[in-house]
Design a protein around this motif. Structure first.
Motif, PDB file in Angstrom:
ATOM      1  N   LEU A  30     -10.182  35.349  36.778  1.00 53.31           N
ATOM      2  CA  LEU A  30      -8.774  34.982  36.897  1.00 53.31           C
ATOM      3  C   LEU A  30      -8.585  33.778  37.823  1.00 53.31           C
ATOM      4  O   LEU A  30      -7.503  33.556  38.361  1.00 53.31           O
ATOM      5  CB  LEU A  30      -7.967  36.175  37.423  1.00 53.31           C
ATOM      6  N   GLY A 165      -2.530  37.694  36.960  1.00 51.97           N
ATOM      7  CA  GLY A 165      -3.175  37.389  35.704  1.00 51.97           C
ATOM      8  C   GLY A 165      -2.810  38.340  34.593  1.00 51.97           C
ATOM      9  O   GLY A 165      -3.505  38.428  33.590  1.00 51.97           O
ATOM     10  N   HIS A 167      -1.385  39.903  31.347  1.00 53.83           N
ATOM     11  CA  HIS A 167      -1.082  39.265  30.081  1.00 53.83           C
ATOM     12  C   HIS A 167      -0.803  40.334  29.040  1.00 53.83           C
ATOM     13  O   HIS A 167      -1.199  41.486  29.182  1.00 53.83           O
ATOM     14  CB  HIS A 167      -2.270  38.404  29.616  1.00 53.83           C
ATOM     15  N   GLU A 281      -6.523  33.997  28.048  1.00 56.45           N
ATOM     16  CA  GLU A 281      -6.301  35.185  28.858  1.00 56.45           C
ATOM     17  C   GLU A 281      -6.952  36.409  28.221  1.00 56.45           C
ATOM     18  O   GLU A 281      -7.056  36.517  27.002  1.00 56.45           O
ATOM     19  CB  GLU A 281      -4.807  35.443  29.036  1.00 56.45           C
TER      20      GLU A 281
END
Length: 291
Positions: A30, A165, A167, A281
């Motif tokens: 990340l 991070g 997602h 991601e």
């Protein structure tokens, strides 16, 4: 975390075998700048040095555990205060696992406990470590119990619990392993790389792993390896989107070879790099025999 937010240092600590390495690898994926086993007294100096370099990194993570001297562990609040004075927010995340689970993990991986050099039986080493680490656990901002979690679930929890991070969509884990220690129980797809040329028999490459440039270059130039990688890439390129469309939370793709150091590691990294270009991601790697 937005660009306008304060820079952040995450200190990863806890019991050996509880998932600290998994957490640091996840944070590295990340875009955190990570280092493990930093002497605790160097925390302020580390932050000052990394934050002032030409890249101006704003997301840092440090692993600190029982390998530090016990008196130094007791002074971590003091050093974190200095980090705050440098303009960094900081979080201490403590990973814990029940003793019986730690005993099983060490038995499965055959790794040495960091206190085993004192001649202690494993159960006594775990008990002593828990005693030495208790002051850090008591001041942790977050305690994560990984007793019931597999590797991928640990990664998912690090992302969600820390709120970084995050997602939407499916997480994909590319994992390497050694067949002699068994196939990962949570693997959805398993690819056997034992038929590929083995860098182990090259004396120059033997001490290295599939993450090292020399091994990567060697395998990049082998047409058999590239044919294998291309065929697996095409297969996964068809099926990963279909699994994603089924609203799965995560998918584990495992590559195995004899020792779990060269071919399987190379393939996991190679495929992860390819799919990160398609979906930046949610793509992670884990190398069981290296970590």
């Amino acid at each position: 975390m937005t660009d306008d937010a304060r820079p952040l240092l995450i200190v990863v600590s806890g019991m050996s075998g509880s998932g600290k390495s998994v957490a640091l690898n996840t944070l590295e994926d990340l875009d955190f700048y990570c280092t493990d086993n930093l002497p605790a007294e160097l925390l302020p100096q580390f932050v000052r040095s990394v934050a002032s370099d030409e890249r101006g990194r704003r997301r840092l993570a440090v692993g600190i555990d029982v390998r530090n001297r016990t008196p130094d562990l007791a002074r971590i609040p003091e050093w974190l205060s200095e980090v705050g004075e440098l303009g960094f927010d900081h979080k201490l995340v403590y990973f814990d696992t029940r003793d019986e689970v730690l005993l099983k993990r060490y038995s499965d991986t055959r790794r040495k406990h960091p206190l085993s050099h004192d001649g202690l039986p494993l159960a006594d080493a775990i008990r002593l470590e828990r005693e030495r680490m208790r002051p850090l656990q008591s001041i942790a901002d977050l305690v994560m119990d990984t007793s019931e979690l597999n590797v991928h679930q640990m990664r998912r929890q690090v992302i969600t619990e820390l709120g970084i991070g995050a997602h939407r969509g499916m997480s994909v884990l590319f994992e390497s392993f050694a067949y002699k220690r068994g196939v990962p129980a949570d693997a959805d797809f398993v690819f056997d790389a034992r038929a590929l040329p083995n860098p182990h028999w090259n004396a120059r490459l033997r001490p290295l792993s599939g993450r090292d440039p020399a091994v990567r270059e060697h395998l990049d130039q082998d047409p058999v390896v590239q044919a294998f990688a291309d065929q697996v890439t095409a297969f996964l390129g068809t099926w990963i989107p279909r699994f994603d469309a089924e609203t799965r939370s995560y998918l584990t793709i495992a590559f195995g070879c004899t020792g779990g150091r060269h071919r399987s590691v190379y393939l996991a990294e190679h495929l992860a790099a390819h799919f990160r270009m398609l979906r930046p991601e949610g793509i992670f790697t884990y190398h069981r025999e290296l970590e």
